[in-house]
Design an enzyme around this catalytic site. Structure first.
Site, PDB file in Angstrom:
ATOM      1  N   ASP A 412      36.890  52.694 -26.913  1.00 61.43           N
ATOM      2  CA  ASP A 412      35.947  53.748 -27.296  1.00 61.43           C
ATOM      3  C   ASP A 412      34.978  53.261 -28.368  1.00 61.43           C
ATOM      4  O   ASP A 412      35.332  52.448 -29.227  1.00 61.43           O
ATOM      5  CB  ASP A 412      36.743  54.950 -27.825  1.00 61.43           C
ATOM      6  CG  ASP A 412      35.868  56.126 -28.175  1.00 61.43           C
ATOM      7  OD1 ASP A 412      35.239  56.684 -27.256  1.00 61.43           O
ATOM      8  OD2 ASP A 412      35.798  56.478 -29.365  1.00 61.43           O
ATOM      9  N   GLU A 465      33.163  51.162 -23.664  1.00 57.74           N
ATOM     10  CA  GLU A 465      32.203  52.254 -23.747  1.00 57.74           C
ATOM     11  C   GLU A 465      31.139  51.780 -24.730  1.00 57.74           C
ATOM     12  O   GLU A 465      31.273  51.925 -25.941  1.00 57.74           O
ATOM     13  CB  GLU A 465      32.859  53.545 -24.243  1.00 57.74           C
ATOM     14  CG  GLU A 465      31.904  54.728 -24.164  1.00 57.74           C
ATOM     15  CD  GLU A 465      32.023  55.702 -25.324  1.00 57.74           C
ATOM     16  OE1 GLU A 465      31.470  56.800 -25.215  1.00 57.74           O
ATOM     17  OE2 GLU A 465      32.652  55.362 -26.338  1.00 57.74           O
TER      18      GLU A 465
END
Length: 731
Positions: A412, A465
């Protein structure tokens, strides 16, 4: 009364005040001439006695002061921790166990060396709490890194959360503290009581390497049971590398475990078991190849959806035990589904029981807020320039991939890690050593993490990401890249959703939003994500991003899915999108499953099912996702009609996708193709079974010897309104 000289008295005073850095030098058995002096600190105890293991004799120790007991015992061998037990009487309670301070250091020199070097690849087997047998005595070993602490104690129900009872041994050189507590068992709650670098008592700290925790909002760590899960997924693990290759079909169903299930009020049933029974067959039936779970690492605030974790080695207790989670992964593999976990190495929350100022100093975080504070989330940033912290995070990654057989980590907020000026104004950030904005320590960490996972966990993926144009995110580290397996294509997602949001009459002015992704489609290995981020914080559901009346909104969504599934790139869809959920996702409520009583919602679900199966069945739709030779624009410039047509190819195989993004049916629309013969209509998102108007091409079309779009042959097609039609060349 045993005699107490000045030196011993000073040590007792230091222990009582919490200033004694080496309790093993004072407590436990020590030679005293021909005798053995046993010293015990048991504040508030009324009596302490030594019970010999060989004879059962009980010898009372003298109370010196303030809970410090000592006494001499004849013929008590040193170096044999099991040679005696301590019988301690408290008001109304008697405890009997071996003396923790009779045990020698347990962590080996190699472990300590690797911890100091930041290269311990099994850190969670070394630090944290572990049930084990030492010198024939069962108990729990605790170990924690706190190099600047003056004193560290383990506290829990077993010692009334009294930090004076079990101070730990400091292993000098790298700041690890350890202690072995006999007779303790799995399931015990515990924390660490730390006197910080400045001599102040810190808030009780959870174990950074705890493998199990108690149910939030409680914050204690839990001693996990010994042993590993009994896995049955050998076949899956042996061949998963092929399932993750750039030429494999990968279709990911993203899930928030706590809100996918209908709320039936049965809190006694483990959520992981319920998901195994219901989610696994559901996702498999829809044709998905992988489940992606939003972060399941323990986190204090449920409203963070797991993206502000503190227990990065422990599955959250909200959904079950660590063994429950392992069983869920095993069930997924048995069904042929891979498991991807969202993982957050970018930042951590400031809860006082966590990592913040762990030993009274900025140990895990940068000390300067211009480096260590994240303004977007009010969180702290890991100091990845510190070898021990980098080791801690890589060990966390390995914990999930090795211990729990997880198939991939979706990392993330990579962009926030790569740039020192991320979400900061001028003067609010510190340049790197070359004066640039790149976070060199984070780059080194990400490369090291990817190389380590690739070396130790064959076939496992890492997915970034990453929302910027950082070059080489999926390039090999030896070629200067970051080494990820795949990258989320955030630009494609934002561009195409922006296009779909426009009324069809205006789409001709935004045509490039749909075509621009092919300009850079092969610069990385991409996953096309329609993730949870697009259906929260007032953005509305996918269905409600679509313009028009009710029928048009559903048709738009079906057409968009058709475009996505035929476009180069692996696929990801957040839960609820496949049933065209009307409302925005809410983590406190389950999906709107009753919507499936409506044929229009069922139609979208069926489109997703059929697209997944077609995507897997036709190699042309997946084998060349990362190869420009597998794609060709046929019609990319028809802005007037908002029509897109492209060819996916694999050797001699050809698949043609045609999208009409207006509500106007187009008859006799000619599309150039390279081969003569019959092109079968494999999927039409406007089919009546999906809730469409049923306009189509009668199952397929034969070519005409009419050149078009630079091709020697062509098809005269009927393009349904707001639809994607997929044709397979059959010759």
């Amino acid at each position: 009364m045993p005699s107490v000289d000045a030196a011993l008295s000073a040590e007792i005073d230091a222990l009582l005040s919490g200033r004694h850095a080496d309790p093993f030098h004072l407590l436990g058995p020590h030679p005293s001439g021909d005798l053995t002096s046993v010293r015990v600190f048991a504040p508030n105890a009324t009596r302490v006695a030594v019970v010999r293991a060989d004879t059962g004799d009980c010898i009372d120790l003298a109370h010196i002061r303030h809970g410090f007991f000592m006494g001499d015992v004849t013929d008590l061998p040193l170096g044999r921790p099991g040679s005696y037990r301590l019988r301690t009487e408290w008001p109304g309670v008697v405890q009997e166990a071996e003396d923790p301070y009779a045990f020698a250091p347990l962590l080996g020199d190699l472990d300590l060396y690797l911890i100091g070097e930041g290269r311990h690849e099994a850190l969670a087997d070394c630090l944290g709490s572990h049930v084990m047998t030492v010198e024939g005595v069962e108990g729990v070993r605790f170990a924690v890194w706190a190099p600047n602490a003056r004193r560290v104690s383990v506290v829990g129900d077993f010692n009334s959360w009294d930090g004076r009872r079990h101070p730990m041994r400091l292993r000098h050189g790298n700041g690890v503290w350890e202690v072995f507590l006999p007779r303790l068992r799995a399931g015990e709650r515990y924390k660490y009581e730390i006197i910080g670098a400045a001599g102040n008592l810190l808030p009780l700290k959870a174990d950074p390497l705890a493998r199990q925790t108690e149910m939030p909002p409680a914050t204690a760590s839990v001693v996990p049971p010994p042993g590993d899960f009994s896995w049955t997924d050998e076949a899956w693990m042996a061949d998963r590398a092929g399932r993750h290759a750039p030429d494999a079909p990968i279709a990911v169903y993203e899930v928030h475990p706590g809100s996918w299930l209908p709320r039936d009020g049965d809190d006694a049933v483990c959520i992981w078991d319920r998901l195994a029974e219901r989610l696994v067959p559901y996702a498999k039936d829809l044709g998905f190849t992988h489940l992606e779970l939003m972060p399941i690492m323990e986190h204090p605030f449920g409203g963070s959806w797991g993206y502000q974790p503190l227990g990065v080695f422990a599955p959250t207790a909200r959904f079950g035990t660590p063994a429950d989670f392992a069983r869920f992964v095993d069930r997924c593999h048995a069904a042929g589904l891979g498991v991807i976990l969202d993982w957050v190495p970018a930042h951590f929350p400031t809860d006082t029981h966590g990592l913040v100022q762990f030993d009274g100093t900025s140990l895990y975080e940068y000390s300067d807020p211009r480096e260590g504070f994240h303004p977007d989330w009010n969180t702290l940033i890991y100091n990845l320039g510190r070898t021990e912290v980098r080791n801690f995070m890589i060990a966390s990654a390995l914990e999930w991939v090795r211990r729990y057989h997880v198939d991939a980590l979706r990392v993330d907020a990579v962009a926030s890690m790569l740039y020192r000026d991320y979400s900061r104004q001028a003067g609010e950030w510190i340049p790197n050593r070359y004066g640039g904005r790149e976070n060199l320590e984070a780059v080194e960490f990400l490369r090291d993490m990817n190389v380590t996972i690739g070396r130790l966990c064959p076939g496992a993926m890492t997915i970034a990401e990453e929302s910027t144009a950082w070059p080489g995110v999926t390039a090999r580290t030896e070629d200067g890249g970051l080494g990820f397996t795949y990258k989320w294509n955030m630009g494609w997602m934002h561009d195409t959703l922006r296009y779909m949001h426009h009324e069809p009459v205006h789409r001709s002015y935004h045509h490039n939003d749909m075509t621009f992704g092919m300009v850079y489609a092969y610069s990385e290995r991409f996953i096309l994500p329609l993730s949870h981020d697009e259906v929260v914080h007032g953005k509305g559901s996918l269905l409600n991003k679509m313009p028009g009346d009710r029928w048009q909104r559903f048709a738009n969504l079906r057409a968009y899915f058709g475009f996505m599934w035929t476009h180069p790139g692996k696929k990801l869809l957040f839960m609820g999108g496949e049933i065209a959920q009307e409302r925005e996702w809410n983590h406190d409520a389950s999906l709107d499953w009753p919507a499936l009583d409506d044929p229009m919602h069922r139609g979208v679900q069926q489109v997703v099912r059929d697209l997944n199966r077609l995507y897997a069945e036709l190699p042309a739709l997946h084998r060349h996702d990362a190869d420009p030779g597998g794609f060709m624009w046929v019609v990319g410039d028809d802005t007037t009609n908002s029509v897109f047509a492209f060819m996916r190819q694999d050797g001699e195989a050809r698949v043609l996708a045609v999208c009409n993004m207006t509500p106007v049916p187009r008859h006799d629309y000619r599309i150039g193709v390279p081969r003569p013969g019959y092109w079968r209509e494999r999927l039409n998102t406007d089919a009546s079974d999906y809730g469409g108007s049923g306009v189509g091409n009668g199952g397929g079309r034969h070519t005409d010897d009419v050149a078009a779009h630079g091709q020697p042959h062509s098809l005269s097609l009927t393009l349904p309104p707001l639809a994607t039609v997929v044709f397979q060349y059959e010759g």
